[in-house]
Write a protein that holds these residues in place. Structure first.
Motif: not given
Length: 493
Positions: A380-391, A463-478
């Motif tokens: 995914l180009k952007d995994s902030a809202n959903y992941t390849v696992f969910q797809i 509030s914490k989510r908004s401070e995270k970068s896209v890469l950080e959110v991706q790493r949380d999800v993965f």
């Protein structure tokens, strides 16, 4: 008027599984049942439970063949009761195996001449083939070190971190260290230069992959041969190469005949290939071929005579079916070079259609390459809202089975979906899969921001989510999915 009937009439008239007591009885799961049941009931009950399995034709996670011609199915069933190991009792089956070994050896340019006899053996798959090849390398290395009066207890194999899990099994089962070349984002195969740097005096071989499990890519075996030859000359060592061609061994000879990866390279001493992948045979057959008789130590070959005659054997198991060996020979003579070439070209064309359709959605980055086996891997180009696992999970409701996984070290933060294009995956099915994927993506896009990720139980303050970068959110999800999956990415088959 007297009406009469025999005692068995009622049972005969009601010989229907769903009208019998077996339809409302729990099946035994831990212990063998006390009594028997009619064959019709046993058949129906087992068949019904198997309906809950996925459809093999729609299982795009696996490289393993899921369709063969009816004529070959008949040959398989006719030989289902033949034990391959009984060579004296089934000499023609043994002859067919020997023919297959020679056909494969010539495909891989073994230096045996037009009338020479190749050295190889049929196995239950590439896992067994790799175990046998690894044992040959280990035994040869041990003999050399003993002759030199040096320690011979710490052998190692150099591989990429993208190897299939069977290599890790070999290392653990047979006390051989695996020295892995780590991956990096954008480069998901073993770097030949880094691999050669890891080689030392205790390296029994370097394992190169022709058709990576993760992305389908071919590793640069020619460059590896050149660099390793130079190091051998500088050090006086004779470190060889094994090519794990489980996926690509029946692709490269037909699509890339000028690509040098096989016995044309002097350091390549053995090659394994899966007949049940692009060899186009049902699961249960692999092959390993050696360059020459010098590369397989004699003391690894056993000789038995209790089946009727002296029989050499080099396998990890003993008994196995003959059907897949016969099916492999059928495919060789049925398809010939032309047929295999046409099938592989069709697979690559349908993989291209799939790749273009997925890229056209604008949501994915294609990570697989054009040269390799017919595999499409994408992230995914952007995994902030959903992941390849969910797809991957959402596609199951359409019947599709596609895997999502994270890459090995040091690219764990990259998660991909992989689709294997096999012989029976048509243009029409590719179009349908693209359509279903577009539906899934649109559904996730229509959700409120971050709702899809919250459905995956990734919790965090807004509030914490908004401070995270896209890469950080991706790493949380993965990280979350890695914890719940408890699976090795290298074990994807």
């Amino acid at each position: 008027m007297v009406l009469s009937k025999t005692a068995g009439d009622s049972d005969e008239n009601l010989r229907c599984t769903f009208a019998s007591r077996y339809a409302c009885s729990s099946l035994p799961r831990l212990k063998i049942p006390e009594g028997s049941m009619p064959k019709e009931a046993a058949y129906q009950i087992v068949k019904d439970e198997l309906m809950l399995d996925g459809n093999p034709r729609l299982n795009l996670a696996s490289f393993v063949t899921t369709w063969m011609e009816p004529e070959c199915d008949q040959l398989i069933m006719a030989a289902i009761n033949k034990n391959y190991v009984d060579m004296d009792e089934y000499p023609v089956t043994t002859e067919l195996q020997n023919r297959c070994v020679n056909i494969i050896a010539h495909l891989f340019h073994a230096p045996i001449g037009n009338n020479g006899t190749a050295l190889g053996v049929g196995t239950v798959g590439s896992s067994e083939a790799i175990m046998l090849a690894g044992l040959a390398f280990k035994r040869k290395w041990q003999a050399k070190m003993k002759l030199l009066g040096k320690p011979f207890t710490n052998p190692n194999i150099v591989t990429g971190a993208n190897v299939q899990v069977c290599w890790e099994k070999f290392g653990r089962y047979f006390d051989v260290e695996l020295k892995e070349v780590k991956l990096r984002e954008g480069y998901y195969t073993m770097d030949p230069g880094e691999a050669v740097e890891l080689v030392d005096e205790n390296t029994i071989c370097v394992a190169a992959i022709l058709g990576s499990t993760l992305t389908g890519e071919f590793e640069d075996v020619k460059l590896l041969n050149e660099l390793l030859t130079k190091k051998n000359e500088e050090t006086g060592w004779d470190t060889p190469i094994h090519v794990d061609a489980a996926s690509g061994g029946f692709v490269a000879p037909f699509l890339y005949p000028d690509l040098q990866w096989d016995f044309r390279l002097p350091l390549v001493k053995s090659i394994n290939v899966s007949g049940h992948k692009y060899g186009l045979v049902y699961a249960g057959v692999g092959w390993v071929v050696w360059r020459s008789h010098h590369d397989l130590p004699d003391d690894l070959v056993f000789h038995i005579n209790y089946l009727g005659s002296d029989q050499p054997t080099f396998t990890l198991n003993f008994s196995k079916g003959s059907s897949q060996i016969i099916a492999q020979y059928y495919q060789f003579i049925r398809l010939g070079f032309e047929g295999y070439k046409n099938i592989m070209e069709n697979c690559m064309q349908n993989a291209k259609i799939l790749k273009e359709g997925i890229a056209h959605t604008g949501r994915f980055n294609i990570v697989s390459k054009d040269v390799g086996v017919p595999v499409v891997a994408f992230s995914l180009k952007d995994s902030a809202n959903y992941t390849v696992f969910q797809i991957s999970e959402s596609l199951r409701r359409f019947g599709w089975i596609v895997p999502a996984y994270t890459m090995p070290p040091n690219a764990e933060h990259v998660a991909v979906i992989r689709i294997v294009v096999r012989e029976d995956f048509s243009h029409t099915l590719a179009e349908r899969l693209i359509s279903d994927m577009e539906k899934v993506v649109k559904e996730f896009d229509a959700m409120p921001p971050c709702a899809a990720v919250k459905e995956a139980h990734i919790t965090a303050d807004d509030s914490k989510r908004s401070e995270k970068s896209v890469l950080e959110v991706q790493r949380d999800v993965f990280s979350y999915w890695r914890r719940i999956s408890d699976k090795k990415s290298s074990g994807v088959c």
